[in-house]
Design a protein around this motif. Structure first.
Motif, short mmCIF file in Angstrom:
data_model
loop_
_atom_site.label_atom_id
_atom_site.label_comp_id
_atom_site.label_asym_id
_atom_site.label_seq_id
_atom_site.Cartn_x
_atom_site.Cartn_y
_atom_site.Cartn_z
N PRO A 73 0.74 -1.65 -0.47
CA PRO A 73 0.33 0.18 0.47
C PRO A 73 1.04 1.44 0.08
CG PRO A 73 -0.98 -1.42 1.46
CD PRO A 73 0.70 -2.04 1.44
N LEU A 74 1.92 1.59 0.30
CA LEU A 74 2.79 2.27 0.63
C LEU A 74 2.81 2.49 -0.70
CD1 LEU A 74 4.54 4.62 2.03
CD2 LEU A 74 5.68 3.60 2.98
N ALA A 75 4.14 1.71 -1.25
CA ALA A 75 4.32 2.30 -2.67
C ALA A 75 3.15 2.05 -4.23
CB ALA A 75 4.26 0.62 -3.05
N GLN A 76 1.97 1.68 -3.47
CA GLN A 76 1.07 1.99 -4.40
C GLN A 76 0.66 3.45 -4.29
OE1 GLN A 76 -2.16 -0.56 -2.85
NE2 GLN A 76 -1.22 -1.78 -5.40
N LEU A 77 0.59 3.90 -2.78
CA LEU A 77 0.73 5.47 -2.29
C LEU A 77 1.30 6.58 -2.94
CD1 LEU A 77 -1.05 7.73 -0.71
CD2 LEU A 77 0.32 6.84 1.39
N GLN A 78 3.10 6.08 -2.93
CA GLN A 78 3.89 6.61 -3.46
C GLN A 78 3.69 6.97 -4.75
OE1 GLN A 78 7.33 5.20 -1.73
NE2 GLN A 78 7.40 6.87 -0.25
N VAL B 185 -5.03 5.71 -0.22
CA VAL B 185 -5.29 4.96 -1.41
C VAL B 185 -6.15 4.98 -2.33
CG1 VAL B 185 -4.41 3.12 -3.42
CG2 VAL B 185 -2.53 4.00 -1.43
N ALA B 186 -6.99 4.31 -1.34
CA ALA B 186 -8.98 4.37 -2.13
C ALA B 186 -8.77 5.82 -2.04
CB ALA B 186 -9.81 3.86 -0.82
N GLU B 187 -9.11 6.53 -1.52
CA GLU B 187 -9.74 8.39 -1.19
C GLU B 187 -9.22 8.98 -2.72
OE1 GLU B 187 -11.65 9.51 0.08
OE2 GLU B 187 -12.45 8.18 1.09
N THR C 73 -8.10 7.56 -5.21
CA THR C 73 -8.15 6.65 -7.03
C THR C 73 -9.84 6.61 -7.25
OG1 THR C 73 -8.30 5.24 -5.56
CG2 THR C 73 -5.79 5.13 -6.47
N GLY C 74 -10.44 7.70 -5.91
CA GLY C 74 -11.55 7.31 -6.63
C GLY C 74 -12.59 5.64 -5.92
N THR C 75 -12.22 4.75 -4.69
CA THR C 75 -12.72 4.34 -4.49
C THR C 75 -13.08 3.92 -3.42
OG1 THR C 75 -11.14 2.69 -4.80
CG2 THR C 75 -11.73 2.86 -6.25
N GLY C 76 -12.03 5.49 -2.38
CA GLY C 76 -12.64 5.06 -0.84
C GLY C 76 -13.58 5.24 -0.44
N LEU C 77 -14.45 6.15 0.99
CA LEU C 77 -15.32 6.69 1.58
C LEU C 77 -16.13 7.84 0.96
CD1 LEU C 77 -14.76 5.95 4.87
CD2 LEU C 77 -16.00 4.72 3.65
N GLY C 78 -15.24 9.08 -0.47
CA GLY C 78 -15.69 9.89 -1.03
C GLY C 78 -15.43 10.81 -0.34
N MET C 79 -14.17 11.20 0.57
CA MET C 79 -13.91 12.11 0.95
C MET C 79 -13.08 13.52 1.12
SD MET C 79 -13.19 10.83 5.14
CE MET C 79 -11.78 9.56 3.99
N THR C 80 -12.77 13.25 -0.34
CA THR C 80 -12.07 13.77 -1.13
C THR C 80 -12.37 14.43 -2.95
OG1 THR C 80 -10.08 15.48 -1.15
CG2 THR C 80 -9.75 13.05 -1.34
N ASP C 81 -11.77 14.64 -3.49
CA ASP C 81 -12.12 14.87 -4.87
C ASP C 81 -11.15 14.14 -5.65
OD1 ASP C 81 -13.05 15.17 -8.14
OD2 ASP C 81 -12.68 17.30 -7.86
N SER C 82 -11.27 13.29 -6.23
CA SER C 82 -10.64 12.49 -7.15
C SER C 82 -10.62 12.64 -8.35
CB SER C 82 -10.55 10.68 -7.07
OG SER C 82 -11.87 10.47 -7.48
N SER C 83 -10.66 13.76 -8.67
CA SER C 83 -10.97 13.97 -10.53
C SER C 83 -9.52 14.44 -11.04
CB SER C 83 -11.06 15.22 -10.30
OG SER C 83 -12.93 15.43 -9.98
N LEU C 84 -9.44 13.94 -12.18
CA LEU C 84 -7.96 13.79 -12.67
C LEU C 84 -8.00 15.03 -13.10
CD1 LEU C 84 -8.20 10.75 -14.91
CD2 LEU C 84 -7.08 11.40 -13.34
N GLY C 85 -6.47 15.80 -13.40
CA GLY C 85 -6.88 17.57 -13.80
C GLY C 85 -4.75 17.97 -13.84
N ASP C 86 -5.00 19.22 -14.47
CA ASP C 86 -3.71 19.56 -14.39
C ASP C 86 -3.28 20.27 -12.75
OD1 ASP C 86 -1.37 21.01 -14.20
OD2 ASP C 86 -2.16 22.29 -15.88
N PRO C 87 -2.21 19.34 -11.26
CA PRO C 87 -1.98 19.36 -10.84
C PRO C 87 -2.05 20.81 -10.04
CG PRO C 87 -1.31 16.96 -11.11
CD PRO C 87 -1.68 18.10 -12.24
N ALA C 88 -0.91 21.93 -11.33
CA ALA C 88 -0.57 22.99 -11.47
C ALA C 88 -1.85 23.88 -10.36
CB ALA C 88 -0.02 23.18 -12.13
#
Length: 338
Positions: A175-180, A306-308, A310-325
């Motif tokens: 899981p840590l390697a996945q998070l990274q 990791v789940a949050e 990638t959009g598979t968790g409890l839905g506590m944050t926005d996992s939308s794709l886009g320009d991180p800048a």
């Protein structure tokens, strides 16, 4: 990403260099001009496909172009749900996951690679970098069911039987390697865990929590999720204990640490979610994470992050794709921004 992005000639050279490491079967000459349905495509992918042609890489990944049955980019894009309205499909795993380009900037050299499967994630890698690291087993992608193992650099051209080169199906996932792969590497950090555990009043804290902070540093803030710093655990738990006790009816109030098996505060979110470990089990590595408003996550806090993300968790944050800048909480991974 930054102004140090690779130029088109640099990318083309990287694509040609990657192609030199791949054995193509059958090895007869391929006479064709790569076509991509009139779309812009990163130069490293053009250079790679120009040398190898489309086909199945490592027995697992179909590299797409135009004009080949089963490998036609436009046809395959219509068959798969795009993770973003502007995403362009370029490869499909035999296990069902898909690879896309996310054109966050006009120049294809600055596009992100996106992998979609069980959730989705974007990577600040060029196409050649992504393929090179995946083939070497250096990407433990949480959205990809295939484990991170070194794979044979063989590409089988369309119309020919594909050898089963899948290996390491039972390889352990980290899981840590996945998070990274999502957030990139942190700064190594040392902590006096025995002192923290004495202050909190537990025999031991979860191993993944310790490993997370030792790898990423004392402050872990990801897209509005705030994992409590070790030195602040006792203080923040005391701050939240009254609120935790107020949840539930008087007949069924929550047990709160230091009561045996009580909830122990571990994180919060920008949206005011409160996360706690349920300490009922004697082994801290089996403590699930509880959102006191929305339910239980049956995994550790690293797996929850990791789940949050990638959009598979409890839905506590926005996992939308886009320009991180353009994000309030920019996340670049698996590499630090160039």
């Amino acid at each position: 990403m930054s102004n140090d992005e690779p130029s088109a000639p640099d990318l083309a050279e990287a694509g040609r260099a990657l192609a030199e490491t791949i054995r193509v079967t059958p090895d007869d000459a391929l006479e064709w001009e790569p076509r991509f349905a009139g779309r812009d495509v990163p130069e490293d992918y053009i250079a790679l496909i120009s040398r190898t042609g489309p086909g199945t890489l490592a027995g697992a990944l179909r590299l797409l172009a135009s004009g080949f049955d089963g490998f036609d980019q436009e046809t395959e894009q219509r068959r798969h749900q795009a993770p973003h309205e502007e995403a362009l499909l370029w490869a499909v795993f035999g296990s069902g996951e898909t690879c896309w380009w996310l054109p966050i900037r006009p120049d294809p050299a600055e596009w992100l690679v996106v992998v979609a499967g069980e959730g989705h994630q974007q990577l600040n890698l060029t196409t050649a970098e992504f393929l090179d690291e995946w083939l070497d087993g250096r990407l433990d992608l949480p959205v990809l069911s295939l484990p991170p193992v070194r794979r044979e650099r063989v590409l089988t051209r369309p119309g020919h039987p594909v050898e089963d080169l899948a290996s390491g199906r039972s390889a352990a996932r980290d899981p840590l390697a996945q998070l990274q792969t999502i957030i990139g590497p942190g700064e190594a950090w040392a902590c006096d865990w025995e002192a923290v555990e004495r202050e909190v009043g537990v025999t031991r804290l979860p191993s993944d929590y310790k490993r997370l902070h030792e790898a990423q540093g004392p402050r872990v803030v990801l897209n509005g999720i705030f994992v409590c710093a070790p030195g602040e655990l006792a203080e923040h738990h005391d701050m939240h204990s009254g609120l935790l006790r107020s949840y539930g009816s008087s007949e069924d109030s929550m047990r709160v640490h230091p009561e045996p098996g009580g909830l122990l505060f571990c994180a919060s979110t920008e949206g005011r979610d409160i996360l706690c470990w349920d300490t009922a089990k004697p082994d801290p590595d089996e403590w699930p994470v509880v959102n006191i408003d929305s339910g239980v996550f049956h995994g550790n806090i690293t797996e929850l992050l990791v789940a949050e993300l990638t959009g598979t968790g409890l839905g506590m944050t926005d996992s939308s794709l886009g320009d991180p800048a353009t994000w309030a909480w920019p996340i670049w991974g698996p590499h630090r921004p160039r």
